[in-house]
Motif scaffolding. Structure first.
Motif, short mmCIF file in Angstrom:
data_model
loop_
_atom_site.label_atom_id
_atom_site.label_comp_id
_atom_site.label_asym_id
_atom_site.label_seq_id
_atom_site.Cartn_x
_atom_site.Cartn_y
_atom_site.Cartn_z
N ASP A 75 11.14 -13.01 6.65
CA ASP A 75 11.09 -12.18 5.45
C ASP A 75 11.66 -10.79 5.71
OD1 ASP A 75 10.18 -14.06 3.61
OD2 ASP A 75 8.14 -13.88 4.38
N GLY A 76 12.78 -10.78 6.42
CA GLY A 76 13.46 -9.51 6.72
C GLY A 76 14.19 -8.97 5.51
N GLY A 77 14.69 -7.75 5.66
CA GLY A 77 15.43 -7.08 4.59
C GLY A 77 16.89 -7.51 4.57
N HIS B 206 12.84 -4.47 8.62
CA HIS B 206 12.22 -5.76 8.95
C HIS B 206 11.22 -6.16 7.86
CE1 HIS B 206 13.17 -5.92 13.55
NE2 HIS B 206 14.24 -5.87 12.77
N ALA B 207 11.52 -5.80 6.62
CA ALA B 207 10.68 -6.15 5.47
C ALA B 207 11.56 -6.11 4.23
CB ALA B 207 9.52 -5.15 5.34
N PRO B 208 11.14 -6.83 3.17
CA PRO B 208 12.00 -6.89 1.98
C PRO B 208 12.33 -5.52 1.38
CG PRO B 208 10.30 -8.58 1.87
CD PRO B 208 9.97 -7.71 3.05
N GLY B 209 11.49 -4.52 1.61
CA GLY B 209 11.72 -3.19 1.03
C GLY B 209 12.82 -2.39 1.70
N GLU B 210 13.39 -2.93 2.77
CA GLU B 210 14.48 -2.24 3.49
C GLU B 210 15.61 -1.91 2.51
OE1 GLU B 210 15.66 -3.85 7.56
OE2 GLU B 210 17.11 -4.72 6.19
N HIS B 211 16.12 -0.68 2.56
CA HIS B 211 17.10 -0.29 1.57
C HIS B 211 18.01 0.84 2.06
CE1 HIS B 211 18.84 0.13 -2.39
NE2 HIS B 211 18.66 1.43 -2.31
#
Ligand SMILES: [Zn+2]
Length: 415
Positions: A93-95, A388-393
């Motif tokens: 579930d990485g970014g 390393h999370a969906p919120g990466e932006h």
């Protein structure tokens, strides 16, 4: 001071936007919005196909090296090559940005250079390294470690995923020959410079005017296994003073790790633990937990880790538990090539001013290659610092600045 605006190249904008849009849906999980692009799984293979397509669209020649890393050559392959790139696999579930931003920016930079009428005077390649995150087989940067010889081929082939599938089997299923794995000094000797663009994995740039930074070093990093041993007993009838509770020792060790890291300027994390017998109404007999410690220097890392172990031992004496602490891995500090860094800073100054120079606590293929090749990194600002999370932006504007900066650097190196 500020750069971009009108200076943002039209070629950068259109290349980046279409490349990014075409890669974004590949392997994205509907439920979490994150990615599960693990080495040699279906999503990873789709990403590798995407890489071949992007290279073909640009008339680049793609080859797969013996370790499964992809190389897209602009013109003829040869010695003294300038190489850029990153990776396309992800953590669970990485970014979207960690890895792909570097690969997309590399292709977009080629479009920018062409739009400027530039043709490289040196061999030039975009690389996509296999299995950077180690999400499936547990060894990070497997593709680049195999390439440099830092990971033994026999050991790599025997690594297993959670379903018991070995790397050998996974590669065979993907039509990649596992027998070919191994160090490739000839390929490394042909690289004059490797530059990896990567999303920032912290918040240092958010407080600056700069959308980009140049990397100075990668912090040294250790992983430890702690076994806290006590005595299982009844949660209702065992008096507190009669207990030998390893959970208590573990809990205090977590707090000590936090305190020692803060005092020493390091970071320390217990992110994984196993409890035995793992019953709600039983005092545990054993707690096994893994500590990840990173620090700005090898000396600070050693000192902080020693303090954490000492605190754990002292606490176990008090709790009448036993403790075993064993270092499972250690990665020394990586200093990126000073000459290359200075040259990049000079190249970027006219458009970007004095670009910040940052260390990082995250590992990269560039850190592995640095042992064999002059290597440098560019970071693109990450407003939330989440990785390393969906919120990466990263904002489009900053990503475009990254493409322009990468094109400037590659033009200077490959002229
Ligand atoms: Zn990465």
């Amino acid at each position: 001071m500020l750069f971009l605006n009108e200076a943002v190249d039209e070629a950068a904008a259109s290349a980046y936007t279409s490349l990014w849009a075409s890669l974004l849906p590949v392997g994205r999980e509907a439920g979490t919005g994150g990615y599960r692009r693990f080495a040699w799984n279906a999503a990873d293979l789709a990403c590798r196909e995407w890489f071949r397509g992007a290279a073909a669209d640009r008339g680049l020649t793609v080859e797969t090296d013996r370790n499964g890393n992809l190389w897209a050559w602009w013109g003829a392959k040869g010695p003294g090559a300038v190489v850029t790139g990153s990776h396309l696999d992800s953590v669970p579930d990485g970014g979207a940005f960690d890895g792909p931003l570097g690969v997309v920016s590399s292709f977009a930079a080629i479009d920018v250079l062409r739009a400027r009428g530039f043709r490289p005077g040196k061999p030039f390649a975009v690389a996509c390294f296999a299995d950077e995150e180690g999400a499936r087989f547990g060894v990070a940067c497997a593709g680049s470690r195999l390439l440099t010889g830092a990971l033994d081929a026999e050991r790599a082939r025997a690594l297993r995923d959670l379903d018991g599938v070995t790397m050998r089997e996974a590669m065979e299923r993907a039509d990649q020959d596992p027998e070919a794995l191994g160090a490739d000094p000839e390929r490394l000797a042909g690289i004059a410079a490797y530059v990896e663009l990567h999303v920032e994995q912290g918040k240092a740039l958010v407080h600056t005017e700069s959308p980009i930074a140049v990397a100075s070093s990668i912090w040294p990093h250790s992983r430890w296994r702690f076994d806290f041993l006590g005595e299982a007993n009844h949660a209702g009838t065992t008096r507190l003073e009669d207990r030998r509770d390893p959970m208590l020792t573990y809990a205090n060790t977590v707090l000590s790790a936090r305190k020692k890291a803060r005092q020493g300027g390091a970071v320390a994390t217990f992110g994984r633990m196993v409890v035995e017998p793992n019953g709600t109404n039983a005092i545990p007999s054993r707690v096994t937990a893994w500590l990840d410690v990173r620090a700005p220097s090898d000396e600070v890392l050693a000192a902080v880790t020693e303090e954490i172990v000492d605190a754990a031992v002292a606490r176990s004496d008090r709790d009448e538990t036993d403790i075993r602490a064993e270092r499972e891995s250690h990665t020394p500090i990586v200093e990126f090539d000073q000459v290359l860094r200075n040259r990049m800073a000079g190249t970027l100054r006219p458009s970007f001013g004095a670009v910040p120079v940052l260390p990082t606590g995250a590992g990269h293929d560039a850190g592995i290659l640095a042992a064999a090749v002059p290597t440098a990194m560019l970071y693109v600002r990450n407003p939330s610092g989440v990785s390393h999370a969906p919120g990466e932006h990263a904002d489009d504007r900053d990503c475009l600045a990254g493409v322009t900066a990468l094109a400037d650097v590659l033009q200077e190196l490959a002229q």
